[in-house]
Write an enzyme that holds these catalytic residues in place. Structure first.
Site, PDB file in Angstrom:
ATOM      1  NE  ARG A 194      -9.093  16.706  10.504  1.00  0.00           N
ATOM      2  CZ  ARG A 194     -10.098  17.395  11.056  1.00  0.00           C
ATOM      3  NH1 ARG A 194      -9.839  18.544  11.674  1.00  0.00           N
ATOM      4  NH2 ARG A 194     -11.339  16.951  10.982  1.00  0.00           N
TER       5      ARG A 194
ATOM      6  CB  VAL B  66      -3.704  -9.348   8.151  1.00  0.00           C
ATOM      7  CG1 VAL B  66      -5.038  -8.660   8.458  1.00  0.00           C
ATOM      8  CG2 VAL B  66      -2.797  -9.338   9.371  1.00  0.00           C
TER       9      VAL B  66
ATOM     10  CE1 TYR C   2      -8.648   3.457  10.052  1.00  0.00           C
ATOM     11  CE2 TYR C   2      -8.672   5.756  10.759  1.00  0.00           C
ATOM     12  CZ  TYR C   2      -7.999   4.665  10.237  1.00  0.00           C
ATOM     13  OH  TYR C   2      -6.667   4.780   9.916  1.00  0.00           O
TER      14      TYR C   2
ATOM     15  N   GLY D  97       3.106   1.599   3.341  1.00  0.00           N
ATOM     16  CA  GLY D  97       3.937   0.398   3.423  1.00  0.00           C
ATOM     17  C   GLY D  97       4.990   0.327   2.341  1.00  0.00           C
TER      18      GLY D  97
ATOM     19  N   GLY E 137       0.803  -1.217   0.000  1.00  0.00           N
ATOM     20  CA  GLY E 137       0.000   0.000   0.000  1.00  0.00           C
ATOM     21  C   GLY E 137       0.832   1.261   0.000  1.00  0.00           C
ATOM     22  CG  PHE E 138       0.076   6.099   0.747  1.00  0.00           C
ATOM     23  CD1 PHE E 138       1.059   6.747   0.020  1.00  0.00           C
ATOM     24  CD2 PHE E 138      -0.533   6.789   1.793  1.00  0.00           C
ATOM     25  CE1 PHE E 138       1.447   8.050   0.339  1.00  0.00           C
ATOM     26  CE2 PHE E 138      -0.170   8.079   2.113  1.00  0.00           C
ATOM     27  CZ  PHE E 138       0.828   8.711   1.386  1.00  0.00           C
TER      28      PHE E 138
END
Length: 372
Positions: free
Chosen positions: A251, A61, A183, A15, A12-13
């Site tokens: 943010r 996983v 989440y 990782g 992924g991004f």
């Protein structure tokens, strides 16, 4: 002998950038990834951006056999595999709980049988809920939420009991969690259970609380990915970025390169064991400001963001990182500014195809009563 590192979610991004960082520093890297369609597309194979020296095991996983196979000969583990997205988590409750909570439990049971030198888990700023605030008299306010009547009245700022607006300040790790989405709850569970089991079975664990990570390789067609990628997808398709509330929520946007370096330091610094650390830039921006900067970087200044004036269940007003602890423990120091990062991101984006699914996601949330 080079140490062997496993990254769950390693295709992924974040990782894949971590894999580059580790390979550059002499480690061997294996990735376990299920190549989720939402992230990698319907005909997903090995991503072109994944370094050729990364050994990729395609597996989930939650699959005990796949996890055991991935752990063979491994010295340390990064656990990044997760379903990501605040809004989607509020209706795909079972999937988020299964992937994030059960997946972590499966990995930990395998690690009990075969301990490693270190486990680093990707946690999230979302577990804080609202960030830290300061009242007019100087008091720090760590537990604050906006009421439903306040949100319905479009009174976006966080207020004290007397109705006075509170000042947002950088959030340290000492702020108690305030879990406002499925989440966030799942990420807090991942963090706590990894630190707990690591302590009990004596394999040192570290939790890194990522703030808003941005950079190349984000999934542009995933409407629940990072906000910069969502804005980019809209802009590349000639559509206006959609911004909830009034766009003045703040943010912390941190470069994926800085995050990858922090992750490596969490592996190498002995003092990191047992810690939960903020990984951000230490700066804050409004969402409206970031949308304008993304448009400028792409040469799309004529496309103004749409300020919807709506709010979304699970969203918070302000949260940005106090990175004092990461500086002290890891020697971490952000190097890539938002301005610098957007230049590279814009260059990469111009060669990408982005399917804009934001309107579909917005309609899904609205149909379930999660935006108002």
């Amino acid at each position: 002998m080079k140490k062997q590192i496993l990254i769950s979610g390693g295709a992924g991004f974040i990782g894949s950038h971590l894999a580059d960082e580790l390979l550059a520093h002499g480690y061997r890297v294996r990735a376990l990834d299920n190549l989720s369609e939402q992230v990698h597309g319907p005909r997903a194979g090995r991503p072109d951006y994944l370094h050729p020296d990364v050994e990729l095991i395609v597996g989930d996983v939650r699959d005990r056999a796949a996890v055991r196979r991935a752990l063979e000969g491994v010295d340390a583990v990064y656990h990044f595999a997760a379903a990501v997205g605040v809004g989607q988590s509020m209706y795909e409750i079972a999937r988020y709980t299964e992937v994030n909570n059960l997946g972590t439990a499966v990995l930990l049971e395998a690690l009990i049988e075969r301990p490693v030198e270190r486990l680093i888990v990707a946690s999230s700023m979302s577990l804080y809920g609202e960030g830290l605030y300061r009242a007019a008299d100087g008091r720090l306010i760590s537990e604050s939420e906006r009421s439903l009547p306040q949100l319905k009245a479009s009174e976006w700022e966080v207020r004290d009991a007397e109705g006075k607006i509170l000042e947002p300040i950088a959030t340290p790790e000492t702020k108690p969690p305030c879990l406002s989405s499925v989440y966030a709850l799942s990420k807090y569970d991942q963090e706590r259970i990894c630190l707990m089991i690591g302590r009990a079975y004596r394999f040192p664990a570290v939790a890194l609380r990522f703030f808003n990570v941005f950079g190349t390789r984000q999934a542009l067609s995933n409407p629940y990915t990072g906000v910069l990628a969502i804005f980019a997808s809209r802009l590349l398709n000639g559509n206006r970025p959609l911004i909830f509330e009034d766009g003045l929520q703040r943010r912390d946007f941190v470069s994926v390169y800085d995050v990858a370096r922090a992750c490596r330091l969490a592996l190498e610094v002995p003092e990191a064991a047992g810690e939960a650390l903020n990984i951000g830039s230490g700066r804050s921006y409004t969402i409206r400001e970031v949308a304008d900067r993304m448009a400028a970087a792409l040469g799309k200044e004529g496309i103004q963001p749409e300020i919807t004036g709506q709010y979304r269940a699970g969203d918070i007003r302000h949260c940005f990182a106090d990175i004092t602890r990461a500086r002290k423990v890891l020697g971490y120091e952000p190097r890539v500014t938002l301005e610098e990062g957007l230049v590279e991101l814009a260059s990469w984006l111009k060669g990408q195809v982005a399917i804009d699914r934001v309107s579909d996601a917005r309609a899904e949330l609205a149909a379930r009563g999660l935006t108002r």
